[in-house]
Design a protein around this motif. Structure first.
Motif, PDB file in Angstrom:
ATOM      1  N   VAL A 172       0.831  -1.203   0.000  1.00 22.65           N
ATOM      2  CA  VAL A 172       0.000   0.000   0.000  1.00 22.65           C
ATOM      3  C   VAL A 172       0.866   1.254   0.000  1.00 22.65           C
ATOM      4  O   VAL A 172       0.550   2.240  -0.641  1.00 22.65           O
ATOM      5  N   ILE A 173       1.977   1.188   0.738  1.00 25.33           N
ATOM      6  CA  ILE A 173       2.899   2.331   0.731  1.00 25.33           C
ATOM      7  C   ILE A 173       4.272   1.825   0.342  1.00 25.33           C
ATOM      8  O   ILE A 173       4.742   0.819   0.875  1.00 25.33           O
ATOM      9  N   GLU A 174       4.863   2.503  -0.606  1.00 21.43           N
ATOM     10  CA  GLU A 174       6.234   2.160  -0.967  1.00 21.43           C
ATOM     11  C   GLU A 174       7.021   3.456  -1.099  1.00 21.43           C
ATOM     12  O   GLU A 174       6.658   4.341  -1.876  1.00 21.43           O
ATOM     13  N   ILE A 175       8.075   3.544  -0.312  1.00 23.32           N
ATOM     14  CA  ILE A 175       8.909   4.737  -0.310  1.00 23.32           C
ATOM     15  C   ILE A 175      10.308   4.316  -0.726  1.00 23.32           C
ATOM     16  O   ILE A 175      10.822   3.309  -0.236  1.00 23.32           O
ATOM     17  N   ALA A 176      10.887   5.047  -1.636  1.00 22.06           N
ATOM     18  CA  ALA A 176      12.236   4.698  -2.089  1.00 22.06           C
ATOM     19  C   ALA A 176      13.098   5.946  -2.186  1.00 22.06           C
ATOM     20  O   ALA A 176      12.714   6.937  -2.813  1.00 22.06           O
ATOM     21  N   GLY A 177      14.230   5.909  -1.527  1.00 25.26           N
ATOM     22  CA  GLY A 177      15.227   6.979  -1.629  1.00 25.26           C
ATOM     23  C   GLY A 177      14.724   8.346  -1.227  1.00 25.26           C
ATOM     24  O   GLY A 177      15.147   9.366  -1.782  1.00 25.26           O
ATOM     25  N   ARG A 193      -0.872  -3.968   2.791  1.00 21.11           N
ATOM     26  CA  ARG A 193      -2.259  -3.674   3.170  1.00 21.11           C
ATOM     27  C   ARG A 193      -2.602  -4.319   4.506  1.00 21.11           C
ATOM     28  O   ARG A 193      -2.284  -5.484   4.739  1.00 21.11           O
ATOM     29  N   GLY A 194      -3.214  -3.537   5.388  1.00 22.55           N
ATOM     30  CA  GLY A 194      -3.650  -4.058   6.683  1.00 22.55           C
ATOM     31  C   GLY A 194      -2.576  -4.077   7.744  1.00 22.55           C
ATOM     32  O   GLY A 194      -2.846  -4.411   8.891  1.00 22.55           O
ATOM     33  N   GLN A 195      -1.364  -3.699   7.362  1.00 24.08           N
ATOM     34  CA  GLN A 195      -0.294  -3.689   8.362  1.00 24.08           C
ATOM     35  C   GLN A 195      -0.382  -2.475   9.275  1.00 24.08           C
ATOM     36  O   GLN A 195      -0.779  -1.387   8.842  1.00 24.08           O
ATOM     37  N   ARG A 239     -10.588  11.695  19.565  1.00 25.83           N
ATOM     38  CA  ARG A 239     -11.450  10.705  18.895  1.00 25.83           C
ATOM     39  C   ARG A 239     -12.266  11.363  17.784  1.00 25.83           C
ATOM     40  O   ARG A 239     -12.488  10.754  16.734  1.00 25.83           O
ATOM     41  N   VAL A 240     -12.673  12.621  17.984  1.00 25.33           N
ATOM     42  CA  VAL A 240     -13.352  13.348  16.895  1.00 25.33           C
ATOM     43  C   VAL A 240     -12.371  13.538  15.727  1.00 25.33           C
ATOM     44  O   VAL A 240     -12.734  13.363  14.557  1.00 25.33           O
ATOM     45  N   ALA A 241     -11.129  13.862  16.062  1.00 25.76           N
ATOM     46  CA  ALA A 241     -10.122  14.067  15.008  1.00 25.76           C
ATOM     47  C   ALA A 241      -9.910  12.776  14.204  1.00 25.76           C
ATOM     48  O   ALA A 241      -9.730  12.815  12.984  1.00 25.76           O
ATOM     49  N   ILE A 242      -9.954  11.642  14.889  1.00 23.46           N
ATOM     50  CA  ILE A 242      -9.813  10.360  14.182  1.00 23.46           C
ATOM     51  C   ILE A 242     -11.022  10.149  13.265  1.00 23.46           C
ATOM     52  O   ILE A 242     -10.876   9.775  12.094  1.00 23.46           O
ATOM     53  N   ALA A 243     -12.227  10.416  13.785  1.00 18.97           N
ATOM     54  CA  ALA A 243     -13.437  10.273  12.960  1.00 18.97           C
ATOM     55  C   ALA A 243     -13.373  11.203  11.754  1.00 18.97           C
ATOM     56  O   ALA A 243     -13.747  10.827  10.634  1.00 18.97           O
ATOM     57  N   ARG A 244     -12.859  12.408  11.981  1.00 18.38           N
ATOM     58  CA  ARG A 244     -12.768  13.375  10.881  1.00 18.38           C
ATOM     59  C   ARG A 244     -11.818  12.880   9.796  1.00 18.38           C
ATOM     60  O   ARG A 244     -12.091  13.009   8.596  1.00 18.38           O
ATOM     61  N   ALA A 245     -10.698  12.298  10.203  1.00 15.03           N
ATOM     62  CA  ALA A 245      -9.761  11.764   9.206  1.00 15.03           C
ATOM     63  C   ALA A 245     -10.388  10.578   8.466  1.00 15.03           C
ATOM     64  O   ALA A 245     -10.272  10.456   7.243  1.00 15.03           O
ATOM     65  N   LEU A 246     -11.098   9.730   9.196  1.00 20.49           N
ATOM     66  CA  LEU A 246     -11.719   8.551   8.571  1.00 20.49           C
ATOM     67  C   LEU A 246     -12.815   8.951   7.583  1.00 20.49           C
ATOM     68  O   LEU A 246     -13.075   8.227   6.611  1.00 20.49           O
ATOM     69  N   ALA A 247     -13.447  10.104   7.818  1.00 18.47           N
ATOM     70  CA  ALA A 247     -14.555  10.539   6.971  1.00 18.47           C
ATOM     71  C   ALA A 247     -14.135  10.726   5.518  1.00 18.47           C
ATOM     72  O   ALA A 247     -14.950  10.629   4.604  1.00 18.47           O
ATOM     73  N   MET A 248     -12.851  10.964   5.297  1.00 18.31           N
ATOM     74  CA  MET A 248     -12.354  11.149   3.930  1.00 18.31           C
ATOM     75  C   MET A 248     -12.037   9.809   3.254  1.00 18.31           C
ATOM     76  O   MET A 248     -11.524   9.769   2.148  1.00 18.31           O
ATOM     77  N   LYS A 249     -12.315   8.727   3.962  1.00 19.27           N
ATOM     78  CA  LYS A 249     -12.115   7.355   3.465  1.00 19.27           C
ATOM     79  C   LYS A 249     -10.698   7.120   2.917  1.00 19.27           C
ATOM     80  O   LYS A 249     -10.504   6.656   1.789  1.00 19.27           O
ATOM     81  N   PRO A 250      -9.702   7.442   3.740  1.00 20.04           N
ATOM     82  CA  PRO A 250      -8.317   7.240   3.293  1.00 20.04           C
ATOM     83  C   PRO A 250      -7.961   5.755   3.297  1.00 20.04           C
ATOM     84  O   PRO A 250      -8.546   4.982   4.063  1.00 20.04           O
ATOM     85  N   GLY A 251      -7.009   5.385   2.466  1.00 11.69           N
ATOM     86  CA  GLY A 251      -6.552   4.001   2.454  1.00 11.69           C
ATOM     87  C   GLY A 251      -5.581   3.714   3.589  1.00 11.69           C
ATOM     88  O   GLY A 251      -5.372   2.566   3.971  1.00 11.69           O
ATOM     89  N   VAL A 252      -4.977   4.781   4.108  1.00 11.04           N
ATOM     90  CA  VAL A 252      -3.957   4.649   5.150  1.00 11.04           C
ATOM     91  C   VAL A 252      -4.189   5.745   6.188  1.00 11.04           C
ATOM     92  O   VAL A 252      -4.504   6.884   5.828  1.00 11.04           O
ATOM     93  N   MET A 253      -4.017   5.398   7.457  1.00 12.80           N
ATOM     94  CA  MET A 253      -4.106   6.412   8.512  1.00 12.80           C
ATOM     95  C   MET A 253      -2.725   6.635   9.117  1.00 12.80           C
ATOM     96  O   MET A 253      -2.003   5.680   9.414  1.00 12.80           O
ATOM     97  N   MET A 309      -7.375  -1.723   8.990  1.00  9.00           N
ATOM     98  CA  MET A 309      -6.889  -0.441   8.476  1.00  9.00           C
ATOM     99  C   MET A 309      -5.362  -0.436   8.441  1.00  9.00           C
ATOM    100  O   MET A 309      -4.720  -0.859   9.406  1.00  9.00           O
ATOM    101  N   THR A 310      -4.793   0.017   7.355  1.00  7.42           N
ATOM    102  CA  THR A 310      -3.344   0.180   7.261  1.00  7.42           C
ATOM    103  C   THR A 310      -2.969   1.459   8.004  1.00  7.42           C
ATOM    104  O   THR A 310      -3.579   2.500   7.771  1.00  7.42           O
ATOM    105  N   MET A 311      -1.982   1.375   8.900  1.00  5.56           N
ATOM    106  CA  MET A 311      -1.681   2.555   9.712  1.00  5.56           C
ATOM    107  C   MET A 311      -0.194   2.690  10.000  1.00  5.56           C
ATOM    108  O   MET A 311       0.501   1.691  10.155  1.00  5.56           O
TER     109      MET A 311
END
Ligand code: ADP
Ligand code: MG
Length: 252
Positions: free
Chosen positions: A5-10, A30-32, A156-170, A199-201
């Motif tokens: 899901v996330i790949e970072i290089a250099g 995914r899911g890690q 917890r509201v801040a977490i709900a707010r971030a989840l509301a955008m349906k991100p693939g990763v938190m 959730m991938t986080m």
């Protein structure tokens, strides 16, 4: 089946002459759940901010899901604003200091992104926001303003707010560091619930016990490099490097 899901290089980032990230490479499936630990100033926040593009890297490549951006120095033009916005939306970020909109209720905070950015119809955004507030155990606080909420409730509201955008990763940057000790648990419980749902986080945390419990992978950052990376049973319980041992010794 696993998929990256996330790949970072250099990845590289400097502020003036100060090199803060030096050639970071990592992969998250995914899911890690990845816990990032390490001394203050080692580059943890900068790395999360680069993934979310709050900070623009100097070089390297970041891929999140099916989107990738190559940063290769000052002669390369950045992608269009639209592409950057889409890339940014693929991760949701939770900060140490909540950053809720003070003039909006909990419900309005959670609805704001979907309504203004995703153009979700208001009624639908409100219904989804209520479901998310329920998930973080705050449905009965939906109409409260942030200054009437405890630190743990605000987070917890801040977490709900971030989840509301349906991100693939938190991405969580020391989400419990600003909380009174008795409020830490309620936030960790919500994060644990997300882990259970798959959730991938990435969690930057000083809660070493929590990292051991929920993380599939632990990354130890030191001076802008990934000094050590592996399962918690190794990095936390049997670190291979002296600097990791010295850092963890503080938590014993
Ligand atoms: P950590 O989160 O591990 O404590 P940071 O990523 O916040 O570390 O910071 C790493 C280094 O980068 C620190 O020395 C910090 O002072 C520096 N730094 C971070 N952001 C900026 C910035 N916007 N401008 C200049 N220096 C910065
Ligand atoms: Mg930090």
């Amino acid at each position: 089946m696993t998929s990256t899901v996330i790949e970072i290089a250099g990845l590289r980032k400097s502020f003036g002459a100060h090199v803060v990230l030096k050639d970071i490479s990592l992969k998250i499936e995914r899911g890690q759940v990845v816990a990032m630990i390490g001394p203050s100033g080692s580059g943890k926040s900068t790395l999360l901010r680069c993934i979310n593009l709050l900070t623009v890297p100097d070089g390297g490549r970041i891929a999140v899901g099916d989107q990738a951006i190559q940063f290769s120095g000052r002669d390369t033009a950045l992608p269009s604003e639209r592409k950057l916005a889409k890339f940014r939306a693929s991760t949701g970020m939770v900060f140490q200091h909540f950053n809720l909109f003070p003039h909006m209720t909990a419900l309005q905070n959670v609805m704001e992104g979907p309504v203004t950015v995703l153009k979700t119809p208001k009624a639908q955004a409100a219904a989804e926001a209520r479901a998310l507030l329920q998930k973080v155990g705050l449905l009965e606080r939906a109409d409260y303003y942030p200054d009437k909420l405890s630190g743990g409730q605000k987070q917890r509201v801040a977490i709900a707010r971030a989840l509301a955008m349906k991100p693939g990763v938190m991405l969580f940057d020391e989400a419990t560091s600003a909380l009174d000790p008795e409020l830490v648990g309620e936030v960790l419980t919500v994060i644990k619930g997300l882990a259970k749902e798959g959730m991938t986080m990435i969690l930057v945390t000083h809660e070493i016990g929590f990292a051991r419990e929920v993380a599939d992978q632990v990354i130890f950052m030191r001076d802008g490099v990934v000094a050590e990376c592996g399962p918690p049973g190794i990095v936390i319980d049997n670190p291979q490097q002296e600097s990791t041992r010295a850092f963890l010794g503080r938590f014993k």
